[in-house]
Design an enzyme around this catalytic site. Structure first.
Site, PDB file in Angstrom:
ATOM      1  N   GLY A  48      25.236   9.719 -18.563  1.00 18.08           N
ATOM      2  CA  GLY A  48      25.251  10.854 -19.501  1.00 18.08           C
ATOM      3  C   GLY A  48      24.749  12.156 -18.905  1.00 18.08           C
ATOM      4  O   GLY A  48      24.596  13.151 -19.624  1.00 18.08           O
ATOM      5  N   THR A  49      24.498  12.185 -17.591  1.00 16.13           N
ATOM      6  CA  THR A  49      23.969  13.436 -17.009  1.00 16.13           C
ATOM      7  C   THR A  49      24.978  14.584 -17.095  1.00 16.13           C
ATOM      8  O   THR A  49      24.609  15.727 -17.358  1.00 16.13           O
ATOM      9  CB  THR A  49      23.559  13.256 -15.521  1.00 16.13           C
ATOM     10  OG1 THR A  49      24.548  12.487 -14.872  1.00 16.13           O
ATOM     11  CG2 THR A  49      22.226  12.583 -15.372  1.00 16.13           C
ATOM     12  N   GLY A  50      26.263  14.275 -16.879  1.00 17.19           N
ATOM     13  CA  GLY A  50      27.289  15.334 -16.911  1.00 17.19           C
ATOM     14  C   GLY A  50      27.400  15.946 -18.299  1.00 17.19           C
ATOM     15  O   GLY A  50      27.412  17.178 -18.461  1.00 17.19           O
ATOM     16  N   CYS A  51      27.477  15.069 -19.314  1.00 17.02           N
ATOM     17  CA  CYS A  51      27.580  15.555 -20.708  1.00 17.02           C
ATOM     18  C   CYS A  51      26.344  16.391 -21.035  1.00 17.02           C
ATOM     19  O   CYS A  51      26.425  17.452 -21.662  1.00 17.02           O
ATOM     20  CB  CYS A  51      27.624  14.388 -21.687  1.00 17.02           C
ATOM     21  SG  CYS A  51      28.851  13.152 -21.292  1.00 17.02           S
ATOM     22  N   THR A  64      21.042   7.271 -15.124  1.00 14.07           N
ATOM     23  CA  THR A  64      21.718   8.568 -15.001  1.00 14.07           C
ATOM     24  C   THR A  64      22.956   8.669 -15.901  1.00 14.07           C
ATOM     25  O   THR A  64      23.728   9.610 -15.787  1.00 14.07           O
ATOM     26  CB  THR A  64      22.166   8.809 -13.542  1.00 14.07           C
ATOM     27  OG1 THR A  64      22.965   7.687 -13.149  1.00 14.07           O
ATOM     28  CG2 THR A  64      20.999   8.958 -12.602  1.00 14.07           C
ATOM     29  N   LYS A  74      29.492  20.093  -9.358  1.00 21.60           N
ATOM     30  CA  LYS A  74      28.212  19.370  -9.309  1.00 21.60           C
ATOM     31  C   LYS A  74      28.216  18.357  -8.171  1.00 21.60           C
ATOM     32  O   LYS A  74      29.125  17.543  -8.063  1.00 21.60           O
ATOM     33  CB  LYS A  74      27.979  18.645 -10.634  1.00 21.60           C
ATOM     34  CG  LYS A  74      27.899  19.590 -11.822  1.00 21.60           C
ATOM     35  CD  LYS A  74      27.878  18.854 -13.135  1.00 21.60           C
ATOM     36  CE  LYS A  74      29.150  18.122 -13.395  1.00 21.60           C
ATOM     37  NZ  LYS A  74      29.216  17.504 -14.733  1.00 21.60           N
TER      38      LYS A  74
END
Ligand SMILES: Cc1ncc(COP(=O)(O)OP(=O)(O)O)c(N)n1
Ligand SMILES: Cc1nc(C(=O)O)sc1CCOP(=O)(O)O
Ligand SMILES: [Mg+2]
Length: 539
Positions: A254-257, A252, A219
């Site tokens: 928590g975007t990965g989770c 932003t 990402k």
């Protein structure tokens, strides 16, 4: 590479690492099968994601993000908590590890009782936890494993013991269907290589692929100096750059989770990997966009709203009240040239179609002057209102607003459905022409109410219109979360065969020439309606 939806995930992994995963529970009697609580009840599949991750007391990331993302995308989410963090928008103030044996207990509780489709992992803070998870997965196979290699929080705080790096790579990745590192995590996994360009991300994806996952998504959200958020998807053969808009917001956290759990939710629903990744990326982008001005906490990085669609009526629930999908059954779309050819006014043509049984009308007047069009549209609004038939305007939001029509239909090169929603507000109907699953997904995210899909057959009414055929129509319908109306070359001879496809969300047909390029519009409409009704009864 195939991106067809709804195919089971196949596992070409080395047998040692993956064969125990490759027996989807639906195809074989489960030793865990439980007695049915209601003998007469029909099995209702509910896509199920188990997240194995840490709790975020601030509610933006970790388990809390996973549960919300799955809920938003229509999957059930159970949870095994590996650590409890004291965390807020400023950073991580403390981490309390859950004892390893208690993690085993949680895994056993969920996996021995519930039918989990996909496991998604987040914070796995110790070597022992990774090992316990791998053991549990061998004992209780699931359809897919999504690994988000969380090592450092977005605030920069370490969330795992450095010694876990090697067993992540050696044990967990070999079992994973997809691994989703950001550039920092990819760098860490690869011993600190620096990643500055998309080409570096490709190299990193190829190197991580060698650890054993079936797919890698590196990402690029953290890459500086770009208006786009580019992620690199790799399946071992081909690199695909997935481009999204970079939303300017501090919210932003928590975007990965969220991305990883959204991928898991889509896989649980039956998507292929590439489709799941695209949907997840789109979902995160939409959630960030809708949350960009929210304020929670005083720190530099706030959470965002996963359930934005529930809050804004146009994005989901509200539409069910103002828009009855059954109205798509026989969709009459007018054409000024055809009306002229037969000496019909727009008003007379609309009246005749309604008398013949049209269930929704669209004014598609490509040649009309604005003033003349508005006057005709106003008259048609009254005609339709008195019959309880919704009236939509093709392309022209200005005309729709000025005549207070029930909605607007737009295509891929018209003003976007999201913009139309902003302009029309929550109470109006919006239709979007879609020829691909990705367009259908976008229409849903933009707050549309239905999609028009075609050309099912060749048409002379719309120039250069690609023909999708039944296969193309089915592909889009299966991927669409919105009801679908088929369009393009549909007439009394072939309309029955369209309805007989029996696709659940295909609600009807939209027709121009077979109704309006005719002398007797009412009789043609009545005939087509009876053909559709008979076809529906025979399905
Ligand atoms: C119900 C329905 N489906 C598709 C279309 C086509 O819309 P679009 O692609 O914008 O093309 P034009 O109609 O504007 O030429 C439609 N109008 N209605
Ligand atoms: C307006 C339109 N849109 C299409 C699409 O495929 O999106 S086909 C089409 C024309 C449909 O006219 P007829 O019923 O006369 O074939
Ligand atoms: Mg258009």
């Amino acid at each position: 590479m195939s991106s067809a939806p709804l195919q089971p995930i196949l596992r070409p992994h080395p047998p040692s690492s993956i064969s125990s995963f490759s027996s989807p529970r639906r195809t074989q009697p489960s030793p865990r099968a439980r007695p049915c609580r209601l003998a007469a009840a029909r099995e209702m599949p509910w896509p199920h994601v188990l997240t194995v991750a840490g709790s975020d007391s601030g509610g933006g990331a970790g388990i809390q993000a996973d549960v919300k993302a799955c809920a938003a995308l229509g999957a059930y989410c159970s949870s095994v908590i590996t650590a409890v963090t004291a965390q807020n928008t400023a950073g991580v103030q403390g981490v309390h590890l859950v004892p390893e044996e208690f993690i085993r207990k949680q895994l056993n509780s969920v996996l021995s009782d519930m039918s989990v489709d996909v496991v998604k992992t987040g914070m796995l803070p110790s070597v022992g936890i990774v090992r316990i998870l791998c053991e549990s997965l061998r004992k209780f196979p699931v359809k897919a494993l999504v690994v988000d290699p969380v090592m450092v929080s977005t605030s920069g705080d370490s969330l795992s013991d450095p010694s876990t790096l090697a067993n992540y790579r050696d044990e967990l990745f070999a079992m994973a269907d997809i691994v989703t590192p950001n550039v920092k995590e990819a760098s860490k996994l690869l011993g600190g290589v620096s990643l500055h360009t998309v080409s570096d991300m490709r190299d990193a994806a190829a190197s991580i692929y060698k650890f054993g996952p079936r797919y890698v998504l590196v990402k690029g959200g953290d890459m500086p100096d770009s208006s786009e958020a580019i992620d690199v998807f790799y399946d071992g053969k081909e690199f695909i750059e997935l481009r999204g808009h970079r939303i300017k917001t501090c919210n932003t956290h928590g975007t990965g989770c969220t991305l990883a759990s959204s991928i898991a939710a889509e896989l649980a629903k039956g998507s292929t990997m590439l489709h799941a990744v695209r949907v997840a990326k789109n979902f995160v982008e939409s959630a960030l966009d809708h949350s960009k001005d929210l304020t929670i906490g005083n720190g530099p990085q706030g959470p965002f709203d996963h359930l934005f669609r529930l809050k804004c009526p146009p994005y989901n629930i509200g539409s069910q009240q103002r828009f009855n999908q059954d109205s798509l059954f026989l969709y009459a779309v007018t054409d000024s040239r055809m009306n002229k050819r037969w000496g019909h006014s727009i008003e007379d043509a609309v009246k005749a179609a309604i008398e013949g049984g049209a269930t929704i009308v669209q004014l598609r007047e490509k040649d009309a002057e604005s003033r003349e069009f508005l006057e005709a549209a106003k008259a048609c609004v009254e005609i339709c209102k008195s019959s309880g038939v919704p009236l939509l305007i093709n392309d022209r939001v200005d005309i729709a607003l000025a005549c207070n029509a029930d909605g607007v239909h737009v295509g891929q090169s018209d003003i976007s459905a999201r913009k139309v929603r902003e302009l029309l507000g929550p109470g109006k109907i919006i239709g979007v022409s879609c020829k691909t699953p990705a367009q259908a997904e976008q229409a849903w995210n933009d707050g549309a109410d239905y999609i028009g899909c075609g050309g099912v057959f060749p048409t002379t009414t719309k120039a250069n219109n690609p023909t999708l055929g039944f296969e193309g129509l089915k592909t889009v319908c299966l991927a669409s979360k919105l009801p679908v109306v088929a369009i393009g070359g549909i007439n009394a001879t072939n309309a029955g065969s369209v309805m007989e496809l029996g696709i659940p969300n295909l609600k009807g047909v939209a027709v121009v020439s077979a109704l309006f390029d005719r002398e007797h519009v009412m009789a043609e409409t009545r005939n087509l309606r009876s053909i559709l009704t008979n076809a529906l009864c025979s399905v």
